[in-house]
Design a protein around this motif. Structure first.
Motif, PDB file in Angstrom:
ATOM      1  N   PRO A  14       0.812  -1.223   0.000  1.00  0.00           N
ATOM      2  CA  PRO A  14       0.000   0.000   0.000  1.00  0.00           C
ATOM      3  C   PRO A  14       0.846   1.273   0.000  1.00  0.00           C
ATOM      4  N   LEU A  15       1.986   1.246   0.679  1.00  0.00           N
ATOM      5  CA  LEU A  15       2.838   2.434   0.744  1.00  0.00           C
ATOM      6  C   LEU A  15       3.361   2.798  -0.644  1.00  0.00           C
ATOM      7  N   TYR A  16       3.884   1.825  -1.376  1.00  0.00           N
ATOM      8  CA  TYR A  16       4.429   2.090  -2.707  1.00  0.00           C
ATOM      9  C   TYR A  16       3.329   2.462  -3.698  1.00  0.00           C
ATOM     10  N   PHE A  17       2.164   1.855  -3.543  1.00  0.00           N
ATOM     11  CA  PHE A  17       1.073   2.175  -4.460  1.00  0.00           C
ATOM     12  C   PHE A  17       0.635   3.630  -4.285  1.00  0.00           C
ATOM     13  N   VAL A  18       0.431   4.043  -3.043  1.00  0.00           N
ATOM     14  CA  VAL A  18       0.023   5.421  -2.775  1.00  0.00           C
ATOM     15  C   VAL A  18       1.127   6.390  -3.177  1.00  0.00           C
ATOM     16  N   LEU A  19       2.361   6.020  -2.922  1.00  0.00           N
ATOM     17  CA  LEU A  19       3.486   6.866  -3.310  1.00  0.00           C
ATOM     18  C   LEU A  19       3.515   7.068  -4.824  1.00  0.00           C
ATOM     19  N   PHE A  20       3.206   6.015  -5.559  1.00  0.00           N
ATOM     20  CA  PHE A  20       3.191   6.118  -7.020  1.00  0.00           C
ATOM     21  C   PHE A  20       2.116   7.102  -7.483  1.00  0.00           C
ATOM     22  N   LEU A  21       0.975   7.128  -6.808  1.00  0.00           N
ATOM     23  CA  LEU A  21      -0.070   8.091  -7.157  1.00  0.00           C
ATOM     24  C   LEU A  21       0.448   9.521  -7.019  1.00  0.00           C
ATOM     25  N   TRP A  22       1.205   9.777  -5.966  1.00  0.00           N
ATOM     26  CA  TRP A  22       1.758  11.119  -5.744  1.00  0.00           C
ATOM     27  C   TRP A  22       2.834  11.448  -6.781  1.00  0.00           C
ATOM     28  N   ILE A  23       3.597  10.445  -7.185  1.00  0.00           N
ATOM     29  CA  ILE A  23       4.619  10.667  -8.206  1.00  0.00           C
ATOM     30  C   ILE A  23       3.972  11.037  -9.536  1.00  0.00           C
ATOM     31  N   VAL A  24       2.874  10.374  -9.882  1.00  0.00           N
ATOM     32  CA  VAL A  24       2.155  10.692 -11.117  1.00  0.00           C
ATOM     33  C   VAL A  24       1.649  12.129 -11.074  1.00  0.00           C
ATOM     34  N   LEU A  29       2.369  18.157 -12.509  1.00  0.00           N
ATOM     35  CA  LEU A  29       2.671  19.522 -12.111  1.00  0.00           C
ATOM     36  C   LEU A  29       4.031  19.971 -12.627  1.00  0.00           C
ATOM     37  N   LYS A  30       5.009  19.114 -12.526  1.00  0.00           N
ATOM     38  CA  LYS A  30       6.381  19.443 -12.905  1.00  0.00           C
ATOM     39  C   LYS A  30       6.492  19.786 -14.382  1.00  0.00           C
ATOM     40  N   PHE A  31       5.812  19.033 -15.221  1.00  0.00           N
ATOM     41  CA  PHE A  31       5.961  19.204 -16.661  1.00  0.00           C
ATOM     42  C   PHE A  31       4.735  19.856 -17.303  1.00  0.00           C
ATOM     43  N   GLY A  32       3.790  20.288 -16.469  1.00  0.00           N
ATOM     44  CA  GLY A  32       2.641  21.018 -16.985  1.00  0.00           C
ATOM     45  C   GLY A  32       1.770  20.225 -17.938  1.00  0.00           C
ATOM     46  N   VAL A  33       1.576  18.968 -17.644  1.00  0.00           N
ATOM     47  CA  VAL A  33       0.748  18.116 -18.494  1.00  0.00           C
ATOM     48  C   VAL A  33      -0.473  17.658 -17.711  1.00  0.00           C
ATOM     49  N   SER A  34      -1.459  17.183 -18.442  1.00  0.00           N
ATOM     50  CA  SER A  34      -2.669  16.635 -17.815  1.00  0.00           C
ATOM     51  C   SER A  34      -2.948  15.268 -18.402  1.00  0.00           C
ATOM     52  N   PHE A  35      -3.158  14.308 -17.514  1.00  0.00           N
ATOM     53  CA  PHE A  35      -3.460  12.940 -17.944  1.00  0.00           C
ATOM     54  C   PHE A  35      -4.957  12.637 -17.900  1.00  0.00           C
ATOM     55  N   ASN A  36      -5.781  13.667 -17.727  1.00  0.00           N
ATOM     56  CA  ASN A  36      -7.220  13.449 -17.580  1.00  0.00           C
ATOM     57  C   ASN A  36      -7.829  12.667 -18.734  1.00  0.00           C
ATOM     58  N   LYS A  37      -7.291  12.868 -19.930  1.00  0.00           N
ATOM     59  CA  LYS A  37      -7.851  12.184 -21.096  1.00  0.00           C
ATOM     60  C   LYS A  37      -7.609  10.679 -21.056  1.00  0.00           C
ATOM     61  N   TYR A  38      -6.790  10.246 -20.126  1.00  0.00           N
ATOM     62  CA  TYR A  38      -6.552   8.814 -19.964  1.00  0.00           C
ATOM     63  C   TYR A  38      -7.475   8.204 -18.906  1.00  0.00           C
ATOM     64  N   LYS A  59      -7.457  14.947  -9.953  1.00  0.00           N
ATOM     65  CA  LYS A  59      -7.757  16.312 -10.404  1.00  0.00           C
ATOM     66  C   LYS A  59      -6.880  17.353  -9.728  1.00  0.00           C
ATOM     67  N   ASP A  60      -6.738  17.238  -8.406  1.00  0.00           N
ATOM     68  CA  ASP A  60      -5.939  18.207  -7.662  1.00  0.00           C
ATOM     69  C   ASP A  60      -5.401  17.539  -6.398  1.00  0.00           C
ATOM     70  N   VAL A  61      -4.669  18.308  -5.601  1.00  0.00           N
ATOM     71  CA  VAL A  61      -4.028  17.734  -4.429  1.00  0.00           C
ATOM     72  C   VAL A  61      -5.049  17.296  -3.385  1.00  0.00           C
ATOM     73  N   ASN A  62      -6.168  18.005  -3.257  1.00  0.00           N
ATOM     74  CA  ASN A  62      -7.204  17.605  -2.308  1.00  0.00           C
ATOM     75  C   ASN A  62      -7.832  16.274  -2.714  1.00  0.00           C
ATOM     76  N   HIS A  63      -8.082  16.144  -4.004  1.00  0.00           N
ATOM     77  CA  HIS A  63      -8.626  14.892  -4.536  1.00  0.00           C
ATOM     78  C   HIS A  63      -7.687  13.729  -4.218  1.00  0.00           C
ATOM     79  N   LEU A  64      -6.403  13.945  -4.450  1.00  0.00           N
ATOM     80  CA  LEU A  64      -5.407  12.905  -4.203  1.00  0.00           C
ATOM     81  C   LEU A  64      -5.272  12.594  -2.719  1.00  0.00           C
ATOM     82  N   TYR A  65      -5.230  13.627  -1.893  1.00  0.00           N
ATOM     83  CA  TYR A  65      -5.086  13.416  -0.450  1.00  0.00           C
ATOM     84  C   TYR A  65      -6.282  12.666   0.123  1.00  0.00           C
ATOM     85  N   ASN A  66      -7.492  13.066  -0.281  1.00  0.00           N
ATOM     86  CA  ASN A  66      -8.701  12.428   0.239  1.00  0.00           C
ATOM     87  C   ASN A  66      -8.791  10.954  -0.139  1.00  0.00           C
TER      88      ASN A  66
END
Length: 220
Positions: A14-24, A29-38, A59-66
């Motif tokens: 679970p730790l690595y899975f959640v960490l991967f979500l944050w990396i995505v 944010l880092k490269f200014g891209v959006s993966f929403n179309k996927y 969608k955003d950091v709140n979405h990810l944190y929740n």
């Protein structure tokens, strides 16, 4: 007798899975891209790719944190109590809930791991009930106490929230809890619960061994 033992893998998955979500999300944010179309786009052939990619996009950091906190806790519970079937439940569950969302969802991109959260919530809760195992029922009651309000979000009560994904996850978790009710940890079955003729020759259940016998070994 079912035993529950902790191992590093139970925490690591679970730790690595959640960490991967944050990396995505950081990558977006880092490269200014959006993966929403996927994400999952219902009843669109290309939208099927969202079954695989959608849970990793937020969608955003709140979405990810929740999603991150309950996802971590539910994955931890799944791998601790149901380790024999955890990977099967997790992977098949994501595929099934994603496909169901693709079938019933609104024509919009459905993203986020909330469907997986609802699937795990439902599976762990109902699995404890179906197995009639007091330890797992205690976990189920704790989950409903902490996250019982989640049930409201399987209904269309909030705009821009994928209640279809929540409902799909909840239904898949319920069905999987029933399908896999005989796999993984099981409660001890007592002698008075066994019908005549059910015990096969050579079946050594601890309550049938004479304590005075030299072969008697108590359970630890």
């Amino acid at each position: 007798m079912s035993t529950f033992k902790f191992s590093p893998m139970i925490l690591a998955v679970p730790l690595y899975f959640v960490l991967f979500l944050w990396i995505v999300y950081w990558f977006e944010l880092k490269f200014g891209v959006s993966f929403n179309k996927y994400g999952i786009l219902p009843r669109d052939f290309m939208g099927l790719r969202g079954i695989v990619f959608g849970p990793f996009i937020h969608k955003d950091v709140n979405h990810l944190y929740n999603n991150s906190v309950p996802l971590f806790l539910f994955m931890l519970s799944l791998w601790f109590f149901y380790r024999d079937v955890a990977l099967k439940i997790f992977i098949y569950g994501m595929i099934c809930l994603g496909f169901l969302t693709w079938l019933i969802g609104r024509k919009s991109y459905h993203i986020g791991a909330s469907g997986v959260v609802y699937m795990l919530f439902s599976f762990i809760f109902f699995s404890g009930i179906f197995r009639k195992y007091y330890r797992l029922i205690a976990v189920s009651l704790a989950i409903i106490f902490l996250y019982g309000s989640m049930v409201w979000y399987i209904l269309p009560i909030e705009e821009n929230v994928s209640w279809e994904g929540h409902l799909s996850g909840f239904l898949v978790g319920l069905v999987f809890a029933w399908i896999f009710r005989n796999e993984g940890p099981q409660r001890n079955q007592f002698s008075w619960e066994i019908e005549e003729g059910e015990v096969e020759e050579g079946d050594e259940r601890y309550w049938e061994i004479d304590p005075s016998s030299e072969n008697f070994t108590p359970n630890k």
